[in-house]
Write a protein that holds these residues in place. Structure first.
Motif, PDB file in Angstrom:
ATOM      1  N   THR A  69      85.944  -3.153 -36.941  1.00 37.18           N
ATOM      2  CA  THR A  69      86.909  -4.062 -37.565  1.00 37.18           C
ATOM      3  C   THR A  69      86.730  -5.486 -37.051  1.00 37.18           C
ATOM      4  OG1 THR A  69      88.473  -2.239 -37.707  1.00 37.18           O
ATOM      5  CG2 THR A  69      89.368  -4.458 -37.985  1.00 37.18           C
ATOM      6  N   GLU A  70      86.645  -5.631 -35.730  1.00 35.53           N
ATOM      7  CA  GLU A  70      86.548  -6.967 -35.135  1.00 35.53           C
ATOM      8  C   GLU A  70      85.160  -7.581 -35.323  1.00 35.53           C
ATOM      9  OE1 GLU A  70      88.326  -9.221 -33.792  1.00 35.53           O
ATOM     10  OE2 GLU A  70      86.984 -10.371 -32.497  1.00 35.53           O
TER      11      GLU A  70
ATOM     12  N   ARG B  39      84.459 -10.768 -37.996  1.00 37.00           N
ATOM     13  CA  ARG B  39      83.546 -11.843 -37.602  1.00 37.00           C
ATOM     14  C   ARG B  39      82.458 -12.108 -38.634  1.00 37.00           C
ATOM     15  NH1 ARG B  39      86.320 -14.866 -34.159  1.00 37.00           N
ATOM     16  NH2 ARG B  39      87.447 -13.490 -32.710  1.00 37.00           N
ATOM     17  N   LEU B  40      82.041 -11.086 -39.355  1.00 32.73           N
ATOM     18  CA  LEU B  40      80.957 -11.289 -40.317  1.00 32.73           C
ATOM     19  C   LEU B  40      81.444 -11.454 -41.754  1.00 32.73           C
ATOM     20  CD1 LEU B  40      78.121  -8.791 -39.241  1.00 32.73           C
ATOM     21  CD2 LEU B  40      78.107 -11.276 -39.084  1.00 32.73           C
ATOM     22  N   LEU B  41      82.501 -10.708 -42.118  1.00 34.40           N
ATOM     23  CA  LEU B  41      82.857 -10.658 -43.542  1.00 34.40           C
ATOM     24  C   LEU B  41      84.118 -11.439 -43.899  1.00 34.40           C
ATOM     25  CD1 LEU B  41      82.146  -6.835 -44.054  1.00 34.40           C
ATOM     26  CD2 LEU B  41      80.625  -8.751 -44.552  1.00 34.40           C
ATOM     27  N   HIS B  42      85.203 -11.272 -43.142  1.00 32.90           N
ATOM     28  CA  HIS B  42      86.488 -11.874 -43.515  1.00 32.90           C
ATOM     29  C   HIS B  42      87.149 -12.553 -42.312  1.00 32.90           C
ATOM     30  CE1 HIS B  42      86.467  -9.929 -47.464  1.00 32.90           C
ATOM     31  NE2 HIS B  42      85.997  -8.859 -46.840  1.00 32.90           N
ATOM     32  N   PRO B  43      86.654 -13.723 -41.926  1.00 35.88           N
ATOM     33  CA  PRO B  43      87.215 -14.394 -40.738  1.00 35.88           C
ATOM     34  C   PRO B  43      88.696 -14.751 -40.881  1.00 35.88           C
ATOM     35  CG  PRO B  43      85.150 -15.423 -41.437  1.00 35.88           C
ATOM     36  CD  PRO B  43      85.531 -14.469 -42.510  1.00 35.88           C
ATOM     37  N   ALA B  44      89.169 -14.899 -42.115  1.00 40.44           N
ATOM     38  CA  ALA B  44      90.557 -15.330 -42.313  1.00 40.44           C
ATOM     39  C   ALA B  44      91.523 -14.165 -42.508  1.00 40.44           C
ATOM     40  CB  ALA B  44      90.620 -16.269 -43.512  1.00 40.44           C
ATOM     41  N   ALA B  45      91.072 -12.943 -42.257  1.00 41.80           N
ATOM     42  CA  ALA B  45      91.943 -11.776 -42.483  1.00 41.80           C
ATOM     43  C   ALA B  45      93.187 -11.850 -41.601  1.00 41.80           C
ATOM     44  CB  ALA B  45      91.165 -10.500 -42.186  1.00 41.80           C
ATOM     45  N   THR B  46      94.348 -11.465 -42.154  1.00 42.98           N
ATOM     46  CA  THR B  46      95.603 -11.514 -41.395  1.00 42.98           C
ATOM     47  C   THR B  46      95.665 -10.341 -40.404  1.00 42.98           C
ATOM     48  OG1 THR B  46      96.736 -10.104 -42.964  1.00 42.98           O
ATOM     49  CG2 THR B  46      96.794 -12.501 -43.384  1.00 42.98           C
ATOM     50  N   PRO B  47      96.508 -10.444 -39.349  1.00 48.18           N
ATOM     51  CA  PRO B  47      96.640  -9.332 -38.384  1.00 48.18           C
ATOM     52  C   PRO B  47      97.061  -8.027 -39.061  1.00 48.18           C
ATOM     53  CG  PRO B  47      97.648 -11.324 -37.514  1.00 48.18           C
ATOM     54  CD  PRO B  47      97.256 -11.635 -38.917  1.00 48.18           C
TER      55      PRO B  47
ATOM     56  N   LYS C  94      86.106 -18.253 -23.919  1.00 46.61           N
ATOM     57  CA  LYS C  94      87.551 -18.280 -24.213  1.00 46.61           C
ATOM     58  C   LYS C  94      87.775 -18.646 -25.678  1.00 46.61           C
ATOM     59  CE  LYS C  94      89.033 -19.104 -19.517  1.00 46.61           C
ATOM     60  NZ  LYS C  94      89.682 -19.907 -18.527  1.00 46.61           N
ATOM     61  N   GLU C  95      87.290 -17.789 -26.537  1.00 46.10           N
ATOM     62  CA  GLU C  95      87.405 -18.030 -27.967  1.00 46.10           C
ATOM     63  C   GLU C  95      88.849 -17.856 -28.416  1.00 46.10           C
ATOM     64  OE1 GLU C  95      84.869 -16.418 -31.718  1.00 46.10           O
ATOM     65  OE2 GLU C  95      85.765 -14.950 -30.401  1.00 46.10           O
ATOM     66  N   ALA C  96      89.320 -18.787 -29.262  1.00 45.68           N
ATOM     67  CA  ALA C  96      90.676 -18.655 -29.799  1.00 45.68           C
ATOM     68  C   ALA C  96      90.729 -17.492 -30.768  1.00 45.68           C
ATOM     69  CB  ALA C  96      91.065 -19.949 -30.505  1.00 45.68           C
ATOM     70  N   VAL C  97      91.901 -16.870 -30.876  1.00 48.79           N
ATOM     71  CA  VAL C  97      92.061 -15.710 -31.755  1.00 48.79           C
ATOM     72  C   VAL C  97      91.970 -16.158 -33.205  1.00 48.79           C
ATOM     73  CG1 VAL C  97      93.589 -13.842 -32.439  1.00 48.79           C
ATOM     74  CG2 VAL C  97      93.532 -14.618 -30.078  1.00 48.79           C
TER      75      VAL C  97
END
Lengths: 126, 474
Positions: B344-345, B350-358, B471-474
């Motif tokens: 999922t992550e 990271r590859l397909l839907h970076p804007a997916a909601t939680p 320290k990548e932002a979520v």
């Protein structure tokens, strides 16, 4: 007719057979021995080809036995049914891996492990 | 082994299966009721305390391999084999300080894939994903197959039914409850397993003394007591390094680092490792007693259950059934959760839907868990025995990832060329050693080659990594 049938069945009864192979070998001292037998049977092991000093390993209805912990050398295995029918003896050759190679690889493993421990704990101290 | 010589009546087996299935699913639904977002589902809200943390570390590491393969190791490789298996505890013990470092460097991290992507770039990340998915999926398949085979051997339950029930139960409570359910059930499962193994060990000692076991081994299996048993001494560090590679790279453990409350990871993994350490020794001791107890072993993987049933009769058969069920569930659920989170992550988000909601990510993780379960089931149904042995190919692959991870966490000079070459060269050399010499050297060789390459690249490196990039932002 009954005695005739009985003698015929004795004459044609198949002897037990060790099915793991005609010659077995191992470099780890263990091997799985499988056989086919009618009813309960005894698996024996000997250091002599004539099975003079055969020692029973297992007696019962199982048709396989896991043999382990053997030292390097030649062994002979045989299955004997309760009726007295015997399998052909099977030779088992055990020749353990080289101890020199084992000690070198163990030393390499120890050095790698020590290296990992040093990197982690030096990193922790910093 | 067929139903005729199963240790338990099938009706008893089905009853136990039903009771524990209801218990795990019920607890999973209960613990998962508060999950709203992907972070709740995948990381239990990043708020797991020390008791649950220690229990889940120990329980997840107690697989059916621990209860079944540790006795097999002892029967094949003797006292050294038993100790070699227990060295896998160092995977958890050495991961303890690393957990603290990971949490400090990646406070918003989700998976071990995040580390590879941010630390070494996309090529290393892709190789890592191939290696880790191979390892995780073969482990999952081998556990599910082992479940079906063991339930059939122990209670005469049909292989497909047993495998299906174990897998379905784990999929249901992992889907609904996420990591919170996995960790909660792990707590109970670890208690059952530890109490069961210790009780069985004492029961064996009531039936045969250590002197009798030693005398039997000395006469009939002398190599098992030999201090210089070549295959056994080679297995010591090989198994230790396999264990380190498994823990250091896999998302099963990294997801727990991110799920534990601040300051808990270090202690939880240390306690988990110390709790785990004696379990393979107790399980292995049972196997060494088989000769003195007169138990004929038809295949090495059944030595544990046979000795226990011989000593304890039906009570022992029930005990081993429950222990096996718990150890299978505690590993399958963790693998399902960690692998679905990784997919999922690392792939979906990271590859397909970076804007997916939680919320969307949580649903994707649940769907991936279901698909993983269905895929595993489909692979397991034909019961291809050689599939389970494929897991051993993973030894050199996971060993080859140790040095890229350790140096990547502590050395700024560790770089992508080192990580990529270390994984590929180490994995390749280890597989060659696997086929040329044997499984008992594959991880050692893979790790050694990887170490040399990674160290050389770090020593000659002119670039220095900036830790802030982790320290990548979520």
């Amino acid at each position: 007719m009954a005695p005739l049938l009985f003698s015929a069945s004795v004459a044609f009864a198949a002897a037990p057979e060790i099915t793991s192979g005609h010659e077995l070998s191992s470099d780890t001292g263990h091997v799985l021995v499988a056989w086919e037998a009618d009813g309960p049977a005894t698996l024996s092991i000997s250091r002599d080809a004539d099975l003079g000093d055969a020692q029973p390993l297992y007696q019962g209805n199982q048709q396989s036995y896991f043999l382990s912990g053997l030292e390097s050398g030649e062994y002979y295995l045989q299955v004997v049914e309760a009726s007295g029918a015997r399998s052909q003896p099977v030779r088992l050759s055990i020749e353990h891996q080289s101890l020199t190679k084992a000690l070198w690889l163990t030393l390499i493993g120890a050095i790698i492990t020590l290296g990992i421990v040093v990197v982690i704990f030096r990193g922790v101290r910093r | 082994m067929t139903q005729d010589n199963a240790l338990l009546a099938p009706s008893t087996g089905y009853l136990l299966l039903a009771l524990f299935s209801i218990l795990w699913i019920g607890l999973g639904l209960y613990w998962g009721r508060r999950n709203k977002s992907f972070e709740d589902h995948a990381l239990a809200g990043r708020n797991v305390g020390l008791a649950l943390g220690s229990a889940t570390a120990a329980a997840t590491w107690i697989t059916s391999n621990t209860t079944m393969l540790a006795p097999q190791f002892a029967l094949q490789l003797g006292v050294w084999g038993m100790l070699a298996y227990s060295t896998a505890a160092f995977g958890l013990i050495l991961f303890a300080p690393m957990a603290k470092r990971i949490r400090k460097l990646m406070p918003h991290g989700y998976t071990s894939g995040d580390f590879f992507r941010l630390r070494y770039g996309r090529t290393a990340w892709a190789i890592f994903l191939v290696f880790t998915l191979f390892y995780s999926l073969t482990w999952l398949v081998s556990m599910a197959m082992a479940g079906g085979i063991l339930l059939e051997a122990l209670a005469g339950i049909d292989y497909v039914w047993g495998m299906t029930v174990i897998l379905a139960v784990c999929v249901i409570y992992t889907m609904r409850g996420g990591l919170a359910a996995v960790i909660g059930t792990d707590f109970i499962q670890s208690l059952i397993i530890i109490v069961g193994i210790v009780a069985v060990g004492f029961a064996v000692l009531q039936n045969v003394s250590v002197d009798e076991i030693h005398a039997n081994l000395s006469t009939s299996k002398p190599a098992l007591l030999d201090v210089l048993f070549p295959a056994a001494i080679m297995a010591i560090f090989n198994n230790l390094l396999f264990g380190l590679g498994e823990v250091f790279h896999n998302n099963v453990w990294w997801s727990r680092v991110f799920a534990f409350r601040e300051g808990v990871g270090n202690k939880a993994f240390l306690i988990g490792g110390l709790v785990w350490f004696p379990i393979p020794i107790a399980a292995g001791f049972i196997a060494l007693a088989s000769g003195a107890l007169g138990v004929g072993v038809p295949s090495p993987d059944m030595v544990g259950p046979l000795v226990i049933a011989n000593v304890l009769g039906e009570v022992g058969a029930v005990a081993i059934f429950v222990i096996v069920f718990c150890s299978l569930a505690s590993s399958i659920d963790s693998l399902l959760a960690a692998t679905s989170d990784l997919v999922t992550e690392d792939i979906y988000r990271r590859l397909l839907h970076p804007a997916a909601t939680p919320e969307k990510l949580k649903k994707v993780a649940q769907t991936v868990t279901l698909l993983l379960g269905l895929g595993t089931w489909a692979v397991c149904v034909p019961r291809v025995g050689t599939l389970a042995s494929v897991l051993f190919f993973a030894g050199p692959l996971v060993g080859a990832m140790i040095w890229p991870i350790v140096t990547g966490l502590y050395w700024r000079s560790a770089n992508s060329v080192g990580a990529i070459g270390g994984m590929l060269l180490g994995g390749g050399a280890g597989l060659i050693a696997y086929f040329q010499i044997g499984w008992f050297v594959a991880s050692t060789v893979g790790t050694a080659v990887s170490m040399v390459w990674v160290l050389a690249c770090a020593i000659f490196s002119r670039s220095f990594f900036d830790w802030k990039m982790l320290k990548e932002a979520v």
